[in-house]
Write a protein that holds these residues in place. Structure first.
Motif, short mmCIF file in Angstrom:
data_model
loop_
_atom_site.label_atom_id
_atom_site.label_comp_id
_atom_site.label_asym_id
_atom_site.label_seq_id
_atom_site.Cartn_x
_atom_site.Cartn_y
_atom_site.Cartn_z
N PHE A 58 76.50 -23.47 42.88
CA PHE A 58 77.01 -22.44 43.78
C PHE A 58 76.69 -22.78 45.21
CE2 PHE A 58 72.68 -21.07 43.41
CZ PHE A 58 72.39 -20.35 44.55
N ASN A 59 77.40 -22.10 46.13
CA ASN A 59 77.19 -22.33 47.55
C ASN A 59 76.64 -21.08 48.22
OD1 ASN A 59 77.54 -22.50 50.35
ND2 ASN A 59 79.19 -23.98 50.16
N SER A 60 77.38 -20.00 48.23
CA SER A 60 76.94 -18.82 48.96
C SER A 60 76.18 -17.82 48.08
CB SER A 60 78.12 -18.13 49.63
OG SER A 60 79.07 -17.74 48.66
N SER A 61 76.62 -17.59 46.86
CA SER A 61 75.90 -16.69 45.96
C SER A 61 76.28 -16.99 44.52
CB SER A 61 76.17 -15.23 46.30
OG SER A 61 77.47 -14.86 45.93
N THR A 62 75.40 -16.56 43.62
CA THR A 62 75.62 -16.73 42.20
C THR A 62 75.18 -15.48 41.47
OG1 THR A 62 75.29 -18.23 40.32
CG2 THR A 62 73.38 -17.81 41.73
N ARG A 63 75.75 -15.23 40.32
CA ARG A 63 75.41 -14.05 39.52
C ARG A 63 74.62 -14.48 38.29
NH1 ARG A 63 79.13 -8.99 38.58
NH2 ARG A 63 78.41 -8.85 40.72
N ILE A 64 73.52 -13.75 38.06
CA ILE A 64 72.67 -13.98 36.89
C ILE A 64 72.73 -12.71 36.04
CG2 ILE A 64 70.33 -14.42 36.08
CD1 ILE A 64 69.86 -15.85 38.82
N GLU A 65 73.04 -12.88 34.76
CA GLU A 65 73.14 -11.74 33.85
C GLU A 65 72.17 -11.89 32.69
OE1 GLU A 65 77.22 -11.50 32.56
OE2 GLU A 65 77.80 -10.42 34.36
N PHE A 66 71.70 -10.75 32.21
CA PHE A 66 70.91 -10.74 30.98
C PHE A 66 71.21 -9.47 30.22
CE2 PHE A 66 68.03 -8.78 34.09
CZ PHE A 66 67.53 -7.68 33.40
N SER A 67 70.97 -9.53 28.91
CA SER A 67 71.16 -8.35 28.07
C SER A 67 69.91 -8.16 27.22
CB SER A 67 72.40 -8.48 27.19
OG SER A 67 72.26 -9.57 26.31
N MET A 68 69.66 -6.88 26.90
CA MET A 68 68.51 -6.54 26.07
C MET A 68 68.94 -5.52 25.04
SD MET A 68 65.54 -6.28 29.02
CE MET A 68 65.58 -4.53 28.90
N HIS A 69 68.44 -5.65 23.83
CA HIS A 69 68.77 -4.70 22.78
C HIS A 69 67.76 -3.56 22.68
CE1 HIS A 69 65.99 -7.47 20.91
NE2 HIS A 69 65.81 -6.62 19.92
N THR A 70 66.63 -3.70 23.36
CA THR A 70 65.63 -2.64 23.42
C THR A 70 65.14 -2.49 24.85
OG1 THR A 70 63.83 -4.18 22.95
CG2 THR A 70 64.80 -3.04 21.06
N ALA A 71 64.60 -1.35 25.17
CA ALA A 71 64.02 -1.14 26.50
C ALA A 71 62.74 -1.95 26.61
CB ALA A 71 63.75 0.34 26.71
N ASP A 72 62.48 -2.48 27.82
CA ASP A 72 61.30 -3.31 28.00
C ASP A 72 61.03 -3.50 29.49
OD1 ASP A 72 59.14 -4.93 27.37
OD2 ASP A 72 60.31 -6.26 26.08
N ALA A 73 59.81 -3.89 29.80
CA ALA A 73 59.46 -4.30 31.16
C ALA A 73 60.02 -5.70 31.38
CB ALA A 73 57.95 -4.29 31.36
N VAL A 74 60.68 -5.91 32.52
CA VAL A 74 61.40 -7.16 32.77
C VAL A 74 61.06 -7.70 34.15
CG1 VAL A 74 63.71 -8.12 33.16
CG2 VAL A 74 63.35 -6.53 31.31
N SER A 75 60.93 -9.02 34.23
CA SER A 75 60.84 -9.71 35.51
C SER A 75 61.86 -10.83 35.50
CB SER A 75 59.45 -10.30 35.74
OG SER A 75 58.51 -9.28 35.92
N LEU A 76 62.70 -10.88 36.54
CA LEU A 76 63.67 -11.96 36.71
C LEU A 76 63.31 -12.66 38.02
CD1 LEU A 76 66.25 -13.48 35.90
CD2 LEU A 76 67.55 -11.72 37.13
N ILE A 77 62.84 -13.91 37.91
CA ILE A 77 62.28 -14.62 39.05
C ILE A 77 62.94 -15.98 39.19
CG2 ILE A 77 60.15 -15.56 40.06
CD1 ILE A 77 58.62 -13.45 38.42
N ILE A 78 63.18 -16.39 40.43
CA ILE A 78 63.72 -17.72 40.73
C ILE A 78 62.58 -18.61 41.22
CG2 ILE A 78 65.33 -19.03 42.16
CD1 ILE A 78 67.29 -17.00 41.50
#
Length: 137
Positions: A58-78
């Motif tokens: 990508f150049n200007s922006s990119t999309r990151i997706e995730f799915s979860m089947h249960t509720a949970d604490a989440v961290s998404l880090i680059i």
């Protein structure tokens, strides 16, 4: 349920009355807890998944997706290739479902990062997944 502001601003109360005087009435018609119906089958993801970002490279922006089947604490880090944290895109408690975050190639301080290979990781209490992305300027 009707929330009603009392005459005294120093002592708020909540009245559970079918009718209350305006202008301070707020109607809440949502249900919580055990009263909530189960979601329809097929509407929620059936597993924990971190998807490949798009576009990649990508150049200007990119999309990151995730799915979860249960509720949970989440961290998404680059992270950069040296393993240093560049930016945290998500950090909190999420319900089951599909989520997406856009990354514009900037770090925590709002500075543009250099072209190169980066890794993004999705961490929950019991799962960790990483994927690679490429930033080209």
């Amino acid at each position: 349920m009707i929330f009603h502001r009392p005459d005294s601003a120093t002592c708020p109360t909540v009245d559970f009355m079918p009718f209350a005087e305006a202008p301070f009435d707020i109607t809440d018609s949502t249900t919580t807890g055990a009263d909530e119906p189960d979601p329809a089958p097929g509407l929620l993801p059936d597993k924990f998944t971190l998807y490949q970002n798009f576009p990649n490279p990508f150049n200007s922006s990119t999309r990151i997706e995730f799915s979860m089947h249960t509720a949970d604490a989440v961290s998404l880090i680059i992270y950069n290739v040296a393993g240093q944290k560049v930016i945290t895109l998500a950090d909190g408690y999420y319900r089951a479902g599909l989520y997406h975050f856009d990354w514009d190639g900037q770090d925590e301080m709002g500075q543009a990062v250099a072209s190169g290979i980066y890794f993004y990781g999705l961490m929950t209490e019991d799962k960790i997944e990483f994927r690679k992305l490429l930033l080209i300027k």
